[in-house]
Design a protein around this motif. Structure first.
Motif, PDB file in Angstrom:
ATOM      1  N   ALA A   1      28.872  -6.822   9.880  1.00 20.96           N
ATOM      2  CA  ALA A   1      30.251  -7.031  10.338  1.00 20.96           C
ATOM      3  C   ALA A   1      31.247  -6.370   9.385  1.00 20.96           C
ATOM      4  O   ALA A   1      32.243  -5.770   9.817  1.00 20.96           O
ATOM      5  CB  ALA A   1      30.548  -8.523  10.464  1.00 20.96           C
ATOM      6  N   ALA A   2      30.990  -6.460   8.078  1.00 18.44           N
ATOM      7  CA  ALA A   2      31.885  -5.830   7.105  1.00 18.44           C
ATOM      8  C   ALA A   2      31.876  -4.310   7.246  1.00 18.44           C
ATOM      9  O   ALA A   2      32.915  -3.658   7.134  1.00 18.44           O
ATOM     10  CB  ALA A   2      31.471  -6.226   5.686  1.00 18.44           C
ATOM     11  N   LEU A   3      30.706  -3.743   7.519  1.00 22.05           N
ATOM     12  CA  LEU A   3      30.624  -2.298   7.694  1.00 22.05           C
ATOM     13  C   LEU A   3      31.299  -1.855   8.993  1.00 22.05           C
ATOM     14  O   LEU A   3      31.847  -0.744   9.070  1.00 22.05           O
ATOM     15  CB  LEU A   3      29.162  -1.858   7.668  1.00 22.05           C
ATOM     16  N   ALA A   4      31.267  -2.703  10.015  1.00 22.22           N
ATOM     17  CA  ALA A   4      32.015  -2.398  11.240  1.00 22.22           C
ATOM     18  C   ALA A   4      33.502  -2.304  10.931  1.00 22.22           C
ATOM     19  O   ALA A   4      34.201  -1.379  11.404  1.00 22.22           O
ATOM     20  CB  ALA A   4      31.753  -3.465  12.298  1.00 22.22           C
ATOM     21  N   ASP A   5      34.003  -3.229  10.139  1.00 21.24           N
ATOM     22  CA  ASP A   5      35.418  -3.186   9.744  1.00 21.24           C
ATOM     23  C   ASP A   5      35.712  -1.936   8.911  1.00 21.24           C
ATOM     24  O   ASP A   5      36.776  -1.325   9.044  1.00 21.24           O
ATOM     25  CB  ASP A   5      35.784  -4.435   8.956  1.00 21.24           C
ATOM     26  N   GLU A   6      34.757  -1.568   8.040  1.00 24.93           N
ATOM     27  CA  GLU A   6      34.954  -0.381   7.215  1.00 24.93           C
ATOM     28  C   GLU A   6      35.094   0.868   8.088  1.00 24.93           C
ATOM     29  O   GLU A   6      35.951   1.725   7.836  1.00 24.93           O
ATOM     30  CB  GLU A   6      33.772  -0.216   6.259  1.00 24.93           C
TER      31      GLU A   6
ATOM     32  N   ALA B   1      27.118 -14.933  17.985  1.00 27.47           N
ATOM     33  CA  ALA B   1      26.595 -13.716  18.609  1.00 27.47           C
ATOM     34  C   ALA B   1      27.492 -13.262  19.751  1.00 27.47           C
ATOM     35  O   ALA B   1      27.749 -12.062  19.922  1.00 27.47           O
ATOM     36  CB  ALA B   1      25.173 -13.950  19.111  1.00 27.47           C
ATOM     37  N   LYS B   2      27.987 -14.209  20.534  1.00 31.49           N
ATOM     38  CA  LYS B   2      28.868 -13.847  21.656  1.00 31.49           C
ATOM     39  C   LYS B   2      30.187 -13.268  21.148  1.00 31.49           C
ATOM     40  O   LYS B   2      30.742 -12.352  21.778  1.00 31.49           O
ATOM     41  CB  LYS B   2      29.107 -15.069  22.545  1.00 31.49           C
ATOM     42  N   MET B   3      30.677 -13.744  20.034  1.00 33.50           N
ATOM     43  CA  MET B   3      31.892 -13.173  19.448  1.00 33.50           C
ATOM     44  C   MET B   3      31.643 -11.723  19.025  1.00 33.50           C
ATOM     45  O   MET B   3      32.438 -10.825  19.329  1.00 33.50           O
ATOM     46  CB  MET B   3      32.315 -14.002  18.237  1.00 33.50           C
ATOM     47  N   HIS B   4      30.516 -11.486  18.343  1.00 33.88           N
ATOM     48  CA  HIS B   4      30.177 -10.110  17.956  1.00 33.88           C
ATOM     49  C   HIS B   4      29.991  -9.237  19.199  1.00 33.88           C
ATOM     50  O   HIS B   4      30.372  -8.056  19.190  1.00 33.88           O
ATOM     51  CB  HIS B   4      28.896 -10.103  17.115  1.00 33.88           C
ATOM     52  N   MET B   5      29.395  -9.802  20.235  1.00 33.42           N
ATOM     53  CA  MET B   5      29.151  -9.042  21.466  1.00 33.42           C
ATOM     54  C   MET B   5      30.458  -8.518  22.056  1.00 33.42           C
ATOM     55  O   MET B   5      30.550  -7.342  22.434  1.00 33.42           O
ATOM     56  CB  MET B   5      28.429  -9.913  22.492  1.00 33.42           C
ATOM     57  N   ARG B   6      31.465  -9.382  22.133  1.00 31.32           N
ATOM     58  CA  ARG B   6      32.740  -8.955  22.712  1.00 31.32           C
ATOM     59  C   ARG B   6      33.372  -7.841  21.896  1.00 31.32           C
ATOM     60  O   ARG B   6      33.917  -6.870  22.443  1.00 31.32           O
ATOM     61  CB  ARG B   6      33.679 -10.170  22.843  1.00 31.32           C
TER      62      ARG B   6
ATOM     63  N   ARG C   1      28.537  -3.650  14.593  1.00 32.61           N
ATOM     64  CA  ARG C   1      28.847  -4.933  15.229  1.00 32.61           C
ATOM     65  C   ARG C   1      27.675  -5.388  16.100  1.00 32.61           C
ATOM     66  O   ARG C   1      27.390  -6.578  16.183  1.00 32.61           O
ATOM     67  CB  ARG C   1      30.123  -4.804  16.053  1.00 32.61           C
ATOM     68  N   SER C   2      26.967  -4.439  16.733  1.00 33.69           N
ATOM     69  CA  SER C   2      25.803  -4.828  17.537  1.00 33.69           C
ATOM     70  C   SER C   2      24.669  -5.339  16.642  1.00 33.69           C
ATOM     71  O   SER C   2      23.899  -6.208  17.048  1.00 33.69           O
ATOM     72  CB  SER C   2      25.320  -3.648  18.393  1.00 33.69           C
TER      73      SER C   2
ATOM     74  N   ALA D   1      22.703 -12.503  14.544  1.00 32.63           N
ATOM     75  CA  ALA D   1      23.103 -13.843  14.973  1.00 32.63           C
ATOM     76  C   ALA D   1      22.188 -14.357  16.088  1.00 32.63           C
ATOM     77  O   ALA D   1      21.822 -15.543  16.105  1.00 32.63           O
ATOM     78  CB  ALA D   1      24.558 -13.839  15.439  1.00 32.63           C
ATOM     79  N   ILE D   2      21.810 -13.471  17.020  1.00 28.85           N
ATOM     80  CA  ILE D   2      20.867 -13.884  18.074  1.00 28.85           C
ATOM     81  C   ILE D   2      19.542 -14.286  17.456  1.00 28.85           C
ATOM     82  O   ILE D   2      18.967 -15.341  17.778  1.00 28.85           O
ATOM     83  CB  ILE D   2      20.645 -12.722  19.074  1.00 28.85           C
ATOM     84  N   ASP D   3      19.038 -13.451  16.556  1.00 27.24           N
ATOM     85  CA  ASP D   3      17.738 -13.691  15.941  1.00 27.24           C
ATOM     86  C   ASP D   3      17.746 -14.966  15.101  1.00 27.24           C
ATOM     87  O   ASP D   3      16.717 -15.617  14.929  1.00 27.24           O
ATOM     88  CB  ASP D   3      17.368 -12.488  15.073  1.00 27.24           C
ATOM     89  N   GLY D   4      18.928 -15.315  14.587  1.00 28.72           N
ATOM     90  CA  GLY D   4      19.066 -16.546  13.822  1.00 28.72           C
ATOM     91  C   GLY D   4      19.496 -17.738  14.661  1.00 28.72           C
ATOM     92  O   GLY D   4      19.820 -18.793  14.117  1.00 28.72           O
ATOM     93  N   ARG D   5      19.537 -17.551  15.998  1.00 26.99           N
ATOM     94  CA  ARG D   5      19.892 -18.610  16.946  1.00 26.99           C
ATOM     95  C   ARG D   5      21.320 -19.107  16.745  1.00 26.99           C
ATOM     96  O   ARG D   5      21.647 -20.251  17.031  1.00 26.99           O
ATOM     97  CB  ARG D   5      18.891 -19.778  16.881  1.00 26.99           C
TER      98      ARG D   5
END
Length: 427
Positions: free
Chosen positions: A158-163, A205-210, A189-190, A196-200
């Motif tokens: 997520a931090a690298l997506a922001d970068e 995960a849905k927030m990252h998905m959007r 981000r994916s 997040a999916i793999d960690g249940r």
């Protein structure tokens, strides 16, 4: 003159989710890429930066930090040696404004920092910056295959997506470069979504998905769109929502990329088959796997494909998805067949996948009445996966419950109980 705290660096770290220890690790890795030798920083080194005790890091360390952040050191609150203290440094003039923008928004703060007075002015963002991000993406993918589902992987991605997004506003760039930056941000981000999916952690995960879906649309990259929607299908399958899973996976399968490249078509069909299995549709499961296998055989190995695809999708992964489907259908002998095929073909770096497949194989063997063999199989799962990977840990707990129900007073149960206790002790 007294020591002045580097609140600009602190603001950047807070915005991007870095602790002192995680930033030290990231800088050390970047130093190794630059010099061939791992950096020697630890959490106390970063705390010295934040406290202002180190105002200008050594050159290799400084370059590594600039590579990570995409910002010049002066924009991160550091002051070059020899600067006279008679007038405020540019980073000090921007400090309060930076902190305010960090609180209300994320991306604009780093963009403003890139244009701090006293630096060389707006930089030209090029494919070299994209290549650096893609290299970092490869590291995220590799870490996921080793560990999977970890919160740290999600946060780094997520931090690298922001970068990647910050670079959009850090200077001028061609449309090609901008499209690639959006694709990089969507890729990271994916990966956060998948961790997040793999960690249940499905709500996260849905927030990252959007976020990922919006970025992918801006990039126009078909491959990353496929990855995101295919991941969404897997997420809904794990959540027990097969109708939503099929709908999401169909978005991926209907991209024209799948008509151009049979390997993408194969992955879409294999994941569709796994969804059919969870929905107890035996006929559709078998048909989709046959089509997935046929498409894989038609794929040209020489075709260009993104790193995330090359890193995981092959015959072993197709058999892994078949294992999951037939286990859900209660066809345990077929599930066991695919488990052995998967384990024999898994590449060495697929550590997380090996743990998942081994656990599923134990379930298939136990369901066929072979408690001793099943227990021996389950005991092969490494301790770190058994205790730290959410999906593996849950499946092993379910295995233990099924074993106790099958043979409540046997020595096999005692053996399993003692072994599981050693896992907890080493966690």
């Amino acid at each position: 003159m007294g020591i002045t705290r580097n609140t600009v660096l602190e603001a950047w770290m807070n915005e991007h989710g870095y602790s002192s220890n995680s930033l030290a690790d990231a800088v050390n890795t970047a130093v190794e890429r630059l010099t061939g030798r791992t950096g020697g920083l630890d959490g106390s080194s970063i705390r010295s930066w934040k406290a202002g005790r180190v105002r200008w890091p050594k050159s290799a360390t400084r370059k590594a930090l600039e590579d990570i952040t995409g910002l010049p050191a002066t924009a991160l609150g550091f002051v070059p040696r020899g600067r006279t203290p008679s007038t405020p440094a540019p980073w000090q003039q921007e400090d309060l404004e930076m902190k305010r923008r960090t609180l209300v928004g994320g991306i604009a703060a780093a963009a403003a920092a890139a244009a701090v007075p006293g630096t060389a002015g707006p930089r030209r963002i090029g494919m070299g910056d994209v290549d650096r991000l893609q290299h970092r993406f490869g590291e995220i993918v590799a870490s996921d295959h080793r560990h999977g589902g970890q919160l740290g992987i999600e946060q780094r991605a997520a931090a690298l997506a922001d970068e990647a997004l910050n670079l959009q506003n850090a200077g001028s760039a061609s449309q090609r470069v901008r499209g690639n930056l959006y694709a990089c941000a969507a890729s990271f981000r994916s990966s956060a979504m998948w961790a997040a999916i793999d960690g249940r952690r499905y709500d996260v995960a849905k927030m990252h998905m959007r976020e990922a879906q919006a970025l992918a649309e801006m990039s126009g990259d078909q491959a990353i769109k496929f990855r995101i929607w295919s991941h969404a299908g897997t997420m809904y399958r794990h959540m027990g929502r097969p109708a939503d899973a099929l709908a999401a996976n169909d978005v991926a399968r209907n991209l024209h990329l799948t008509r151009r490249d049979p390997l993408f078509a194969s992955l879409g069909l294999a994941r569709q088959a796994a969804i059919h299995g969870s929905a107890q549709d035996r006929t559709s499961t078998r048909r989709a796997f046959e089509q997935a296998q046929d498409a894989m055989l038609r794929a040209d190995p020489a075709d260009y494909r993104p790193v995330w695809m090359l890193a995981f999708y092959d015959q072993a992964e197709l058999d892994s998805l078949a294992l999951s489907a037939y286990l859900a259908l209660g066809d345990h002998s077929t599930a066991e067949y695919h488990a052995h095929r998967c384990l024999s073909a898994l590449r060495p770096h697929m550590v997380r996948s090996r743990a998942i497949t081994t656990t599923r194989l134990a379930h298939a063997q136990l369901a066929q009445g072979d408690a001793d063999t099943a227990t021996a199989t389950a005991m092969k799962v490494p301790a770190d996966a058994a205790t730290q990977h959410a999906r593996v840990a849950r499946m092993l707990q379910e295995f233990g419950a099924a074993l106790r129900a099958t043979a409540p007073s046997s020595t096999t149960v005692q053996t399993w109980t003692e072994h599981a206790a050693t896992w907890r002790m080493t966690a």
